[in-house]
Structure formats: C-alpha cells, structure tokens
Enzyme design. Structure first.
Site, PDB file in Angstrom:
ATOM      1  N   HIS A 165       0.815  -1.227   0.000  1.00  0.00           N
ATOM      2  CA  HIS A 165       0.000   0.000   0.000  1.00  0.00           C
ATOM      3  C   HIS A 165       0.842   1.268   0.000  1.00  0.00           C
ATOM      4  CE1 HIS A 165      -4.047  -1.777   0.578  1.00  0.00           C
ATOM      5  NE2 HIS A 165      -3.319  -2.807   0.966  1.00  0.00           N
ATOM      6  N   ASP A 372       3.339   9.453  -1.113  1.00  0.00           N
ATOM      7  CA  ASP A 372       2.171   8.711  -0.660  1.00  0.00           C
ATOM      8  C   ASP A 372       1.957   7.570  -1.629  1.00  0.00           C
ATOM      9  OD1 ASP A 372      -0.014   8.180   0.941  1.00  0.00           O
ATOM     10  OD2 ASP A 372      -0.710  10.251   0.941  1.00  0.00           O
TER      11      ASP A 372
HETATM   12  P1  ADQ Z   1      -2.892   6.262   4.624  1.00  0.00           P
HETATM   13  O1  ADQ Z   1      -1.505   6.731   4.806  1.00  0.00           O
HETATM   14  O2  ADQ Z   1      -3.668   6.095   5.844  1.00  0.00           O
HETATM   15  O3  ADQ Z   1      -2.966   4.900   3.807  1.00  0.00           O
HETATM   16  P2  ADQ Z   1      -4.851   7.580   2.757  1.00  0.00           P
HETATM   17  O4  ADQ Z   1      -4.862   6.790   1.530  1.00  0.00           O
HETATM   18  O5  ADQ Z   1      -4.969   9.036   2.483  1.00  0.00           O
HETATM   19  O6  ADQ Z   1      -3.558   7.386   3.630  1.00  0.00           O
HETATM   20  O7  ADQ Z   1      -6.067   7.145   3.657  1.00  0.00           O
HETATM   21  C1  ADQ Z   1      -6.440   7.872   4.772  1.00  0.00           C
HETATM   22  C2  ADQ Z   1      -7.861   7.507   5.189  1.00  0.00           C
HETATM   23  O8  ADQ Z   1      -8.075   8.055   6.474  1.00  0.00           O
HETATM   24  C3  ADQ Z   1      -8.891   8.099   4.259  1.00  0.00           C
HETATM   25  O9  ADQ Z   1      -9.893   7.147   3.988  1.00  0.00           O
HETATM   26  C4  ADQ Z   1      -9.466   9.278   5.040  1.00  0.00           C
HETATM   27  O10 ADQ Z   1     -10.831   9.493   4.839  1.00  0.00           O
HETATM   28  C5  ADQ Z   1      -9.221   8.902   6.477  1.00  0.00           C
HETATM   29  N1  ADQ Z   1      -8.930  10.116   7.265  1.00  0.00           N
HETATM   30  C6  ADQ Z   1      -7.883  10.931   7.139  1.00  0.00           C
HETATM   31  N2  ADQ Z   1      -7.955  11.951   8.008  1.00  0.00           N
HETATM   32  C7  ADQ Z   1      -9.101  11.772   8.709  1.00  0.00           C
HETATM   33  C8  ADQ Z   1      -9.723  12.473   9.767  1.00  0.00           C
HETATM   34  N3  ADQ Z   1      -9.215  13.570  10.320  1.00  0.00           N
HETATM   35  N4  ADQ Z   1     -10.857  11.980  10.265  1.00  0.00           N
HETATM   36  C9  ADQ Z   1     -11.392  10.871   9.750  1.00  0.00           C
HETATM   37  N5  ADQ Z   1     -10.851  10.167   8.748  1.00  0.00           N
HETATM   38  C10 ADQ Z   1      -9.715  10.604   8.242  1.00  0.00           C
HETATM   39  C11 ADQ Z   1      -2.024   3.984   3.203  1.00  0.00           C
HETATM   40  C12 ADQ Z   1      -1.013   4.612   2.264  1.00  0.00           C
HETATM   41  C13 ADQ Z   1      -1.749   5.392   1.188  1.00  0.00           C
HETATM   42  C14 ADQ Z   1      -2.731   4.485   0.455  1.00  0.00           C
HETATM   43  C15 ADQ Z   1      -3.607   3.735   1.434  1.00  0.00           C
HETATM   44  C16 ADQ Z   1      -4.451   2.688   0.729  1.00  0.00           C
HETATM   45  O11 ADQ Z   1      -0.125   5.450   2.960  1.00  0.00           O
HETATM   46  O12 ADQ Z   1      -0.835   5.943   0.273  1.00  0.00           O
HETATM   47  O13 ADQ Z   1      -3.555   5.271  -0.376  1.00  0.00           O
HETATM   48  O14 ADQ Z   1      -2.831   3.099   2.422  1.00  0.00           O
HETATM   49  O15 ADQ Z   1      -3.649   1.799   0.026  1.00  0.00           O
END
Ligand code: ADQ
Length: 727
Positions: A165, A372
């Site tokens: 991921h 990311d």
């Molecule tokens: P993450 O690093 O966690 O995931 P991301 O893909 O942006 O990054 O997912 C974050 C999730 O957390 C989103 O669904 C978002 O809605 C939720 N979120 C963020 N801030 C929030 C808040 N303040 N309150 C509630 N919800 C919040 C890892 C990798 C990424 C990759 C994913 C999936 O780092 O690059 O996209 O896995 O493979």
C-alpha cells in the site's frame, strides 16, 4: 472458487472497553470496504492483529473471540514488546520512512529485525493452520513482507497474492535497507505482487535485477523455480457510497452550515493522518507565503486542517506534532484578527458525515504529501463533489497523481509552488473547474475499490505460467528405459541440442570448449541413423559452429537461432535485423571489461556477449547485475533483449530465441518425436516451444520447465549414446 483468506497487520475492527464491557466495532476503512464482498461471499477469513489486548481479562478475551468469529476474523495476538519491535520499530520506524524517501527519519540502528521475522512467522503459521486446499491468500502491506515466502514453505501449492500500500522506492533508496535481500525474497513467495503505480512496479523489478541478480521479463520473474508476476493495481474508493452520502440531507445541511459560518471566506482544506509523510508543515508554510505575497487575500481565505492523531508511540511523531502546533500558532499569530484565524486546526478524527461536508464545502483541497503510496483522501474529495465543483491541488509524489488528470499538480517540497498553485486554484474560472472535476469523477467512479479487488483477485487466480514445472523428473534407469522405448517406436526422431553446458562442460574461456573426438563420434553416430535428424541450437557464432561441427550432417543454428544452416545447405539469416545498436553496447561492455579483470567480450554478427566465468565470482556477479540494469535502461528504446546465461550477459535482437527455431523445426517434421536438451535460461524458450508429447531434458539441477533433468554433461552424453543404439 475457494475461500479468500486476507492477512493484514490490523483486523478491520476496533475494540472498546466501557464499564468493563467489551465491544467490537467493524471499521469502514477503504481496504475493509473493498474486500468485504470477496471476503464474505467466499466464506473467507480475515487474519490480523485485533489491537492491544494486554489489559483484557480472560472473560473479555473470550467475548472478543466470539465476536470476531461472527465477523469471520481470526486474531493474531501480539505482546506489547512485539508491537514495539515489529510494528513501531521495524515497520513504522524504519520501513515507513525509508519507503517514503525520508532518510533522515530512519534510525541509526535497529536490532528488531528478528522480532519482525518472528511476528511474520506467527502470521504465516496462523494462516497455514486455517488454510484449506483451493483457498486464495491475499497478504497486505509492508508489515508482512516475509509472510508470502514463509507461507510458501508451509504450503507450496497455495495461491498467494501480496499488495503493497505504500510506495516501492527506487533501488538506490531501497538498497539502504539492511535486510533488503530477505525482504525481496519474502515478497517473491507470492504468485502476484501488486503495487499502486507502474513506477513502483518498475522500481521493484529493478531491485530484483540489482539486488538479487534476477532477470525480470516485463511483468514477471523466475525465482526459486517459480514464476512470480508483479504489476500496478491502483486502489480506488467506494465511489457510490461517498457520492450517495454526499447527497443526503444531513450532509447538505452541514455543508450549508459550514458555508454560512465561513461566509466571505474562500475555504482551503487539508485532511490527513498526522504523519510526517503527508507534507503538513510545508503546506502550512505555503499558506504563510500566500498571505505574505498576496496581502489582498488576508482575511479572505481560511485553511481548515484536520489531522487524525496517528502512531503516537513512535518517537519521530512526538516532535512532529509539536512542530505542526508551532507553525499553526505562528501563522495565526501573524495573520489572525480578533474575529478570524487563517488556519483552523483540528487535531482529531472527524465522522464520515463531517468529513464529507468538509470535502463538499471547500473551494480548494490541498493534498500535498511528500510521498504517498496512493492517497485516498484526494479520491474521496472528488467523490464527494456531486456539485462537480472544487479544485484539487495534488502532490506529484502521491500515487494518485498518475490517475487524476484534472488536478493541479505540485512539487510538495516547493513551498512557493504550493502557494502559487493554491492561488491559481482560487482564481480558476468555474467552467474550467467543472471540466477538471468531471474528468476526475468519471475516472474515480469507474476505477473504484471493488474493481481494484476484482482485478487483483482475477489476475491472482490466473495460472502464472501454464505448463511450468518446479523440477523435472530425475533421469534414473527406469525413466531412461521408458524414454528409449518411445524412441524405438518412433518413426522419426528430432534431436534439438544445446551445445555449451549440455554436450560439453563449461571451460575457463569459451574458445577452449571445442568438441573432443568422442563427442564428434557420438554426433556422427546419431545423425547416421535414417530415423534421426540432429540439430545444434547454440548461442555461439556461425564461425565457431561451422569450424567445430561443420563437417557433420547436422543442422546448425547460431546466435540463439538468428542464423541457421540446414544439413548440406548454406547459412541464412532467419529474418532481417538491425545491428545499429552494437557500437553503443560495445562501448558499455568495454567499460565493464576494464572494471572486471578476466572478463571478455564475444562479438557475433548480430549480438554481443560479456563472459565472466574466469573472474572473481562475487565481484563479477555484482558487475553483471549492474550491467544488466544499465543495459536494460540504456536500450529501453532499442529492439534488443538482454539475456543472462551461465556466467554470461548477452544482448541480441528482440524476439530471436531458441524457441523460434524449435517451433519451425517441429512444424517441418510433424509427427516426429522431438527430444530437446539444454542447461541455461536461454534453453527455457526451447522447451516452451515444444509440441505436446515432446521430451525435454534440463542438464543440471536448476528448476526448469523441462520434464526431465539429468545431472551433468557426462550423464547427458551417456543418455545420447544409449539413444544412438536404440536408433
Ligand atoms: P494512509 O496513509 O492512511 O494509507 P490515505 O490513503 O490518504 O492514507 O487514507 C487515509 C484515510 O483516512 C482516508 O480514507 C481518510 O478518509 C481517512 N482520514 C484521514 N484523516 C481523517 C480524519 N481527520 N478523520 C477521519 N478520517 C480521516 C495507506 C497509504 C496510502 C494508500 C492507502 C491505501 O499510505 O498511500 O492510499 O494506504 O492503500
């Protein structure tokens, strides 16, 4: 179709104890949503850590297990010490910053690799215990990189997929990892390794060449006698659910409230886990820069930054939190007024409804991670914009950038560039905003998380290498007599033989491997039979084959089949080829010879080979890997293939391989019993091209697609002698 066993560090649940009573709540994260269907429909299991259970009593643990059972989840318990070493230490302390190119965040040393390996073993064993024949196993992410190979040892026939991921970094960064070989071999236990983008897949392929000395072929690689595929599977979100929720009355009401409370303000939004990869400090600095450079925007824009607390046990995160707090204070101190602040900072998780309202109410979404893997926030923002308005400013270093053509891309390290892009976004005319948003919505709707899971699983369930074999049947006396019986019954026998390593052992220098009298007699006797047609298919040049074997009534095929000389005929080129690349490659090989004492170049009409048999083995292997990597890049636009044989790297025209000759010969002699023998990677093409019922023999002990294997050249000659008698 069998069950789907999902293996991830965390189970998609959270546990809470209130007044001594434990409750288990399924979580609605992206992965859980995407895999819910295949997991439930197949009656599958999800194996993972249920979170900290060290404070639960026996009764609570039993309760937890009951609830997990209902959710088809299997807990892999970890002690606090294991969590500290495997999760906080190696996974989040080392792999996370390294794979995101943040080298200053990696620790000076870590002694926790053993714990990482042990926890991976625990996950693998638990998975093996629940495995039933026909199941498909899908392992997730960098915490469990060794599980595929550990599981492969326990269940060789299992179908195993792995998805990363986070980014897979460029080789120059990846090779910093002290246990890089072990990690790569861990992943190679899978049948299919998935990444978010093509560039991560390419980086992985390069690391296989550079670090393990393997030779990937576009999207697959042979390792440990198996074929492993790898490729890009960009993860999506549950578009329909986001879109539907964004249209509900309660979200609309919240959007109206946000707009009312911020009237006269243009809203900017950041939503992240509070993680140093997400680029929050530079984003804040860019707001400061924007307000410094454009005083007319003071009091007119507000950034709402929501940051969910994350990984608070890892040291690096503590100082990071205070850095962010400091910046927010500084900007609000400088540009705030008695009634308004330019940065509204929420250090908390917000509900899905509030998140959607924020997405839908904002003018500009700032997604500016330093790196990311994908970034789902950018996609969620787009799905929430049912009004087809709003502008996305997106880091070019997020995997999502490869897919979101409507975003304004920025270099997240360049504070000025983020400030400028934000200003451009604020000034974009409505028509352009809509055109960009519409294009992105279409893409995100079409490539949603369900399609991602379906595509990956569909590919995983496909045969990697139909007809491939792990190791052939040993040619013992019984097998040999069965084969000879078939030869005795055949009306015509077509012998397709490699030369070096098959008929003669390797010598220190290639020119020393000329045929001895016994071999010449043997070939003469084989070709003397009216029922036999003998062909030598070699990587050698025309000149060499002609001078060594030209007097015999046999077919000769030089340079892996580029040139052929039928019995009693003339040499002919199999097809027109371009050799304009040769000079460039000669120069590269020349440098390699200078660096590697004892190595040499063999020049043929349309191919070049660098031989390193007589060199210091370790140093030369290293050079060979470097060379292959370099050639693959330097020649990426040239129609040539870089092959590795036994202690040799060869460059030759693309699409020419021993398989072409084999196919042509077999086609010209329908009904003949084909017998092919060879020893190195280039002979695998030969074996692959044989018709049903042919006999294929690998000389040596490497895994091969040949049906049989024979110990060495001596045993091979003995077999051919027996064959000559039965002819
Ligand atoms: P993450 O690093 O966690 O995931 P991301 O893909 O942006 O990054 O997912 C974050 C999730 O957390 C989103 O669904 C978002 O809605 C939720 N979120 C963020 N801030 C929030 C808040 N303040 N309150 C509630 N919800 C919040 C890892 C990798 C990424 C990759 C994913 C999936 O780092 O690059 O996209 O896995 O493979």
């Amino acid at each position: 179709m069998g069950r789907l066993l999902i293996v991830s560090n965390r189970l998609p649940v959270s546990t809470k104890v209130e007044h001594g009573k434990l409750s288990v709540v399924p979580s609605a994260g992206g992965l859980a949503t995407g895999l819910k269907g295949p997991h439930e429909e197949s009656g599958g299991l999800w194996i993972g850590w249920p979170g900290d259970t060290s404070r639960l009593d026996k009764g609570q643990i039993e309760g937890l297990e009951r609830e997990l059972l209902d959710l088809r989840a299997v807990p892999c318990y970890l002690s606090p010490g294991e969590v500290r070493a495997y999760y906080d230490g190696v996974s989040n302390g080392f792999l996370w910053p390294l794979f995101h190119y943040l080298l200053d965040k990696i620790p000076y040393s870590t002694s926790e690799w053993d714990a990482y390996r042990q926890v991976n073993e625990r996950f693998a064993t638990l998975t093996a215990n629940h495995y039933r024949p026909g199941d498909t196993v899908w392992v997730h992410d960098y915490q469990l990189a060794l599980v595929p190979s550990l599981l492969r040892e326990m269940i060789p026939e299992a179908r195993i997929g792995f998805f990363l991921h986070i980014p897979f970094p460029a080789t120059e960064v990846f090779r910093i990892f002290p246990w890089r070989e072990e990690l790569l071999l861990g992943l190679l236990g899978a049948d299919l390794v998935g990444f978010h983008t093509l560039s991560y897949a390419r980086h992985f392929g390069n690391s296989l060449i550079h670090i393990l000395g393997l030779t990937p072929d576009v999207d697959r690689v042979r390792s440990g006698g198996r074929t492993v595929r790898f490729g890009a599977y960009p993860m999506g979100i549950d578009f329909i659910t986001f879109d539907r929720l964004a249209r509900t009355e309660s979200v609309r009401a919240e959007v109206a409230r946000l707009r009312y409370e911020n009237q006269d303000l243009r809203l900017l939004l950041g939503v992240d886990r509070l993680d140093y990869t997400k680029g929050i400090p530079r984003r804040l600095l860019s707001i400061e820069r924007l307000l410094q450079k454009h005083p007319e925007l003071r009091g007119r824009v507000r950034l709402i930054q929501v940051a969910v607390p994350s990984r608070e046990h890892v040291d690096e995160y503590e100082s990071f939190t205070s850095e962010v707090n400091g910046l927010v204070g500084r900007i609000n101190g400088a540009f705030g007024t008695a009634t308004s602040t330019p940065v509204h900072y929420l250090h908390q998780s917000v509900s899905q409804k509030d998140l959607l309202a924020l997405y839908a109410a904002t003018d500009v979404m700032l997604v500016t991670p330093l790196r990311d893997g994908m970034n789902l926030v950018a996609k969620e923002f787009v799905a929430a914009r049912t009004d087809e308005d709003g502008v996305l400013v997106l880091s070019e270093f997020a995997g999502a950038a490869a897919e979101m053509a409507g975003a304004l891309l920025v270099n997240p390290y360049n504070v000025d560039a983020i400030a400028d892009a934000t200003r451009v976004a604020l000034l974009l005319p409505e028509q352009e905003r809509r055109a960009r948003m519409r294009a992105m919505r279409q893409r995100i709707e079409q490539f949603d998380v369900h399609r991602w899971a379906r595509t990956f699983l569909g590919d995983l369930r496909q045969e990697n290498d139909p007809g491939s074999r792990e190791a052939g049947v040993r040619m013992d006396r019984e097998v040999r007599s069965q084969l000879l019986e078939r030869v005795a019954r055949a009306h015509e026998v077509l012998l397709l033989l490699d030369y070096d390593g098959t008929l003669t052992p390797y010598t220190r220098r290639p020119d020393l491997a000329s045929p001895d009298k016994d071999l010449l007699d043997l070939l003469a006797s084989l070709s003397g039979s009216a029922r036999a047609r003998v062909h030598i298919i070699s990587g050698r040049s025309r000149g060499t084959l002609e001078s060594w074997l030209g007097q015999l009534p046999i077919g000769l095929h030089a340079e892996h089949g580029l040139w052929s000389r039928p019995v009693g005929g003339e040499w002919a080129l199999c097809r027109p080829v371009d050799a304009s690349w040769k000079q460039k490659v000669l120069e590269i090989l020349g440098l390699c010879v200078e660096r590697t004492p004892g190595s040499m170049i063999e020049e043929k009409s349309f191919s070049l080979a660098w031989h390193y048999r007589m060199c210091d083995p370790e140093f030369a292997e290293w050079q060979a890997r470097e060379l292959k990597l370099h050639l693959t890049h330097a020649l990426s636009n040239v129609p040539v293939a870089v092959l590795s044989g036994d202690k040799v790297v060869e460059v030759q025209p693309h699409g020419v391989n021993k398989g072409l000759v084999a196919a042509a010969l077999c086609g010209a002699h329908p009904g003949a019993l084909a017998i092919a023998a060879g020893d190195d990677e280039t002979d695998e093409h030969l074996f692959a091209a044989l018709p049903e019922g042919a006999i294929s023999i690998h000389v040596g002990s490497r895994a091969s697609r040949a049906h049989h294997n024979i110990r060495d050249t001596v045993a091979m000659r003995r077999f051919l002698m027996a064959l000559a008698s039965s002819l």
